[in-house]
Design a protein around this motif. Structure first.
Motif, mmCIF file in Angstrom:
data_model
loop_
_atom_site.group_PDB
_atom_site.id
_atom_site.type_symbol
_atom_site.label_atom_id
_atom_site.label_comp_id
_atom_site.label_asym_id
_atom_site.label_seq_id
_atom_site.Cartn_x
_atom_site.Cartn_y
_atom_site.Cartn_z
ATOM 1 N N TYR A 70 2.421 12.430 -0.339
ATOM 2 C CA TYR A 70 0.994 12.350 -0.001
ATOM 3 C C TYR A 70 0.688 11.055 0.749
ATOM 4 O O TYR A 70 -0.034 11.061 1.760
ATOM 5 C CB TYR A 70 0.154 12.429 -1.271
ATOM 6 C CG TYR A 70 -1.329 12.239 -1.024
ATOM 7 C CD1 TYR A 70 -2.111 13.273 -0.517
ATOM 8 C CD2 TYR A 70 -1.941 11.008 -1.279
ATOM 9 C CE1 TYR A 70 -3.458 13.095 -0.281
ATOM 10 C CE2 TYR A 70 -3.294 10.820 -1.036
ATOM 11 C CZ TYR A 70 -4.046 11.861 -0.538
ATOM 12 O OH TYR A 70 -5.385 11.684 -0.286
ATOM 13 N N ILE A 71 1.259 9.940 0.278
ATOM 14 C CA ILE A 71 1.014 8.647 0.922
ATOM 15 C C ILE A 71 1.513 8.649 2.352
ATOM 16 O O ILE A 71 0.815 8.212 3.284
ATOM 17 C CB ILE A 71 1.673 7.514 0.101
ATOM 18 C CG1 ILE A 71 0.918 7.303 -1.213
ATOM 19 C CG2 ILE A 71 1.709 6.208 0.906
ATOM 20 C CD1 ILE A 71 1.638 6.398 -2.188
ATOM 21 N N PHE A 72 2.737 9.176 2.574
ATOM 22 C CA PHE A 72 3.279 9.193 3.934
ATOM 23 C C PHE A 72 2.513 10.154 4.841
ATOM 24 O O PHE A 72 2.378 9.904 6.041
ATOM 25 C CB PHE A 72 4.770 9.519 3.913
ATOM 26 C CG PHE A 72 5.640 8.352 3.539
ATOM 27 C CD1 PHE A 72 5.569 7.167 4.254
ATOM 28 C CD2 PHE A 72 6.526 8.424 2.473
ATOM 29 C CE1 PHE A 72 6.355 6.076 3.921
ATOM 30 C CE2 PHE A 72 7.324 7.343 2.131
ATOM 31 C CZ PHE A 72 7.232 6.155 2.849
ATOM 32 N N ALA A 73 1.993 11.245 4.263
ATOM 33 C CA ALA A 73 1.170 12.169 5.051
ATOM 34 C C ALA A 73 -0.116 11.480 5.503
ATOM 35 O O ALA A 73 -0.576 11.656 6.635
ATOM 36 C CB ALA A 73 0.843 13.422 4.228
ATOM 37 N N GLN A 74 -0.703 10.669 4.605
ATOM 38 C CA GLN A 74 -1.921 9.932 4.965
ATOM 39 C C GLN A 74 -1.628 8.877 6.028
ATOM 40 O O GLN A 74 -2.435 8.660 6.940
ATOM 41 C CB GLN A 74 -2.511 9.269 3.710
ATOM 42 C CG GLN A 74 -3.053 10.248 2.686
ATOM 43 C CD GLN A 74 -4.139 11.139 3.280
ATOM 44 O OE1 GLN A 74 -5.161 10.645 3.763
ATOM 45 N NE2 GLN A 74 -3.928 12.442 3.259
ATOM 46 N N ILE A 75 -0.485 8.227 5.911
ATOM 47 C CA ILE A 75 -0.101 7.223 6.915
ATOM 48 C C ILE A 75 0.084 7.886 8.279
ATOM 49 O O ILE A 75 -0.361 7.365 9.308
ATOM 50 C CB ILE A 75 1.180 6.483 6.480
ATOM 51 C CG1 ILE A 75 0.890 5.604 5.264
ATOM 52 C CG2 ILE A 75 1.736 5.648 7.631
ATOM 53 C CD1 ILE A 75 2.114 4.958 4.667
ATOM 54 N N GLU A 76 0.722 9.058 8.285
ATOM 55 C CA GLU A 76 0.920 9.780 9.549
ATOM 56 C C GLU A 76 -0.415 10.199 10.151
ATOM 57 O O GLU A 76 -0.634 10.081 11.363
ATOM 58 C CB GLU A 76 1.796 11.013 9.302
ATOM 59 C CG GLU A 76 2.128 11.766 10.578
ATOM 60 C CD GLU A 76 3.053 12.945 10.338
ATOM 61 O OE1 GLU A 76 3.271 13.728 11.274
ATOM 62 O OE2 GLU A 76 3.557 13.089 9.191
ATOM 63 N N ALA A 77 -1.331 10.663 9.295
ATOM 64 C CA ALA A 77 -2.658 11.050 9.780
ATOM 65 C C ALA A 77 -3.409 9.846 10.332
ATOM 66 O O ALA A 77 -4.113 9.936 11.350
ATOM 67 C CB ALA A 77 -3.465 11.699 8.649
ATOM 68 N N LEU A 78 -3.237 8.687 9.667
ATOM 69 C CA LEU A 78 -3.879 7.461 10.142
ATOM 70 C C LEU A 78 -3.321 7.063 11.497
ATOM 71 O O LEU A 78 -4.072 6.659 12.396
ATOM 72 C CB LEU A 78 -3.669 6.336 9.125
ATOM 73 C CG LEU A 78 -4.209 4.961 9.515
ATOM 74 C CD1 LEU A 78 -5.721 5.018 9.724
ATOM 75 C CD2 LEU A 78 -3.855 3.930 8.462
ATOM 76 N N ASP A 79 -2.003 7.191 11.647
ATOM 77 C CA ASP A 79 -1.384 6.861 12.937
ATOM 78 C C ASP A 79 -1.940 7.742 14.042
ATOM 79 O O ASP A 79 -2.244 7.264 15.148
ATOM 80 C CB ASP A 79 0.140 7.046 12.854
ATOM 81 C CG ASP A 79 0.822 5.916 12.095
ATOM 82 O OD1 ASP A 79 0.202 4.849 11.958
ATOM 83 O OD2 ASP A 79 1.970 6.095 11.659
ATOM 84 N N THR A 81 -4.835 9.269 14.074
ATOM 85 C CA THR A 81 -6.231 8.882 14.315
ATOM 86 C C THR A 81 -6.313 7.624 15.166
ATOM 87 O O THR A 81 -7.122 7.548 16.108
ATOM 88 C CB THR A 81 -6.952 8.637 12.975
ATOM 89 O OG1 THR A 81 -6.948 9.842 12.214
ATOM 90 C CG2 THR A 81 -8.396 8.188 13.207
ATOM 91 N N MET A 82 -5.473 6.653 14.851
ATOM 92 C CA MET A 82 -5.485 5.407 15.621
ATOM 93 C C MET A 82 -5.030 5.642 17.049
ATOM 94 O O MET A 82 -5.536 5.011 17.985
ATOM 95 C CB MET A 82 -4.600 4.358 14.942
ATOM 96 C CG MET A 82 -5.116 3.902 13.577
ATOM 97 S SD MET A 82 -6.850 3.348 13.610
ATOM 98 C CE MET A 82 -6.715 1.904 14.682
ATOM 99 N N ASN A 83 -4.076 6.556 17.245
ATOM 100 C CA ASN A 83 -3.637 6.880 18.606
ATOM 101 C C ASN A 83 -4.765 7.512 19.407
ATOM 102 O O ASN A 83 -4.952 7.204 20.589
ATOM 103 C CB ASN A 83 -2.429 7.827 18.566
ATOM 104 C CG ASN A 83 -1.148 7.131 18.127
ATOM 105 O OD1 ASN A 83 -1.029 5.914 18.272
ATOM 106 N ND2 ASN A 83 -0.216 7.892 17.593
ATOM 107 N N VAL A 84 -5.528 8.401 18.741
ATOM 108 C CA VAL A 84 -6.674 9.023 19.412
ATOM 109 C C VAL A 84 -7.725 7.976 19.753
ATOM 110 O O VAL A 84 -8.273 7.947 20.860
ATOM 111 C CB VAL A 84 -7.282 10.135 18.531
ATOM 112 C CG1 VAL A 84 -8.615 10.615 19.116
ATOM 113 C CG2 VAL A 84 -6.309 11.296 18.396
#
Length: 317
Positions: A70-79, A81-84
């Motif tokens: 779950y933590i790594f999935a959130q980190i990937e989603a954050l990445d 979002t930040m790329n967008v």
């Protein structure tokens, strides 16, 4: 527990084998074993059951793996979002104009040359644009500005002139020059907008008069009414220049209409057409590219001697 430990734990849990996990992680087997033991010590609970060379998650290990995923999935989603956000900050900007026809065809070429550009265009009066620039709700503005606050940077793109455009069949089309009384009661058409005052209003205000506007709408409908009802249109030479066949797709040339252009002698109809932005503000990169492209390559009608000499123009509605 840090991210590195969580990553090592996840790979070991999925491989269920220290040697294979070490190979996948490009670390030594003893180093990986030490990391796992330290993690178990830190959490004060074993995470694996060891059976020969293989290891298997116990209940605590399975619960931890769910949290780690779950933590790594959130980190990937954050990445993502930040790329967008990073992409939008660089390439998305808000543009306002007082008449969209000033950018006809040129804007399409700009977007074609800059595929990453993301542009939102609004239609505003000059005063609205200056307020929006100050409030930073738009990034770039284009219009017939008469003056600028000290906080606004600007560059004049064209010394524009507004003339009467009419069908060549109009009764006034034979006159080389008009007086205001010739047009005072004539029917006019105009683009629809949320402007406080249209350019035709500003020009008529010089004579304390109101224009007789019989239609206000889209470009296509405006030109349809203009031609079919023998109306008048106050149009800028720069705007008409941008709509000539010189800047239009060749497959649309058979849809051209011909208009007669006549100046009004007793009206002040010259306006500097400018691009402006707020000083000392960090604009999106693409907004800077847009501004510089206009400064370097905006096609001014005043640079085309043949066009300036014309009293008729053919354009695509």
């Amino acid at each position: 527990m840090n991210l590195s430990q969580m990553h090592y734990f996840q790979v070991v849990a999925e491989e269920e084998h220290i040697s294979r996990a070490a190979e996948k992680l490009h670390v030594s087997q003893p180093s990986l074993s030490t990391t796992i033991r330290r993690l178990e010590t830190e959490l004060e609970t074993p995470l694996f059951e060891r059976r020969g060379r293989n290891i298997y998650l116990n209940d605590a290990g399975r619960k931890l793996l769910n949290h780690v995923r779950y933590i790594f999935a959130q980190i990937e989603a954050l990445d993502e979002t930040m790329n967008v956000l990073s992409f939008n900050f660089a390439n998305r900007f808000q543009l306002a104009v007082n008449n969209s026809m000033f950018l006809d065809n040129w804007l399409c070429h700009f977007i074609g040359d800059h595929r990453q550009a993301r542009i939102t265009q609004s239609l505003m009066s000059e005063s609205q644009m200056l307020e929006a620039l100050e409030a930073e709700t738009i990034d770039v503005a284009m219009g017939d500005f008469s003056e600028f606050p000290a906080s606004i940077s600007h560059h004049t793109l064209s010394d524009d002139e507004y003339v009467i455009a009419m069908p060549t069949t109009h009764p006034l089309a034979d006159k080389p020059i008009l007086q205001f009384e010739d047009i005072r009661s004539e029917p006019f058409v105009s683009l629809s907008s949320n402007r406080i005052r249209r350019i035709v209003d500003n020009l008529f205000a010089q004579k304390a008069a109101m224009p007789n506007i019989i239609f206000e709408g889209t470009k296509q409908m405006m030109f349809d009414v203009l031609m079919k009802k023998n109306c008048l249109l106050f149009a800028s030479r720069q705007m008409l220049y941008m709509k000539t066949s010189l800047f239009c797709p060749t497959d649309l040339l058979d849809k051209r209409i011909e208009l007669r252009l006549v100046p009004v002698a007793d009206l002040e109809s010259h306006y500097p057409f400018s691009i402006c932005w707020k000083k000392n503000r960090e604009l999106p990169v693409m907004a800077d590219v847009f501004i510089q492209s206009l400064i370097d390559g905006y096609p001014k009608f005043t640079d085309d001697a043949a066009f300036c000499e014309k009293n008729t123009v053919q354009l695509i509605p």
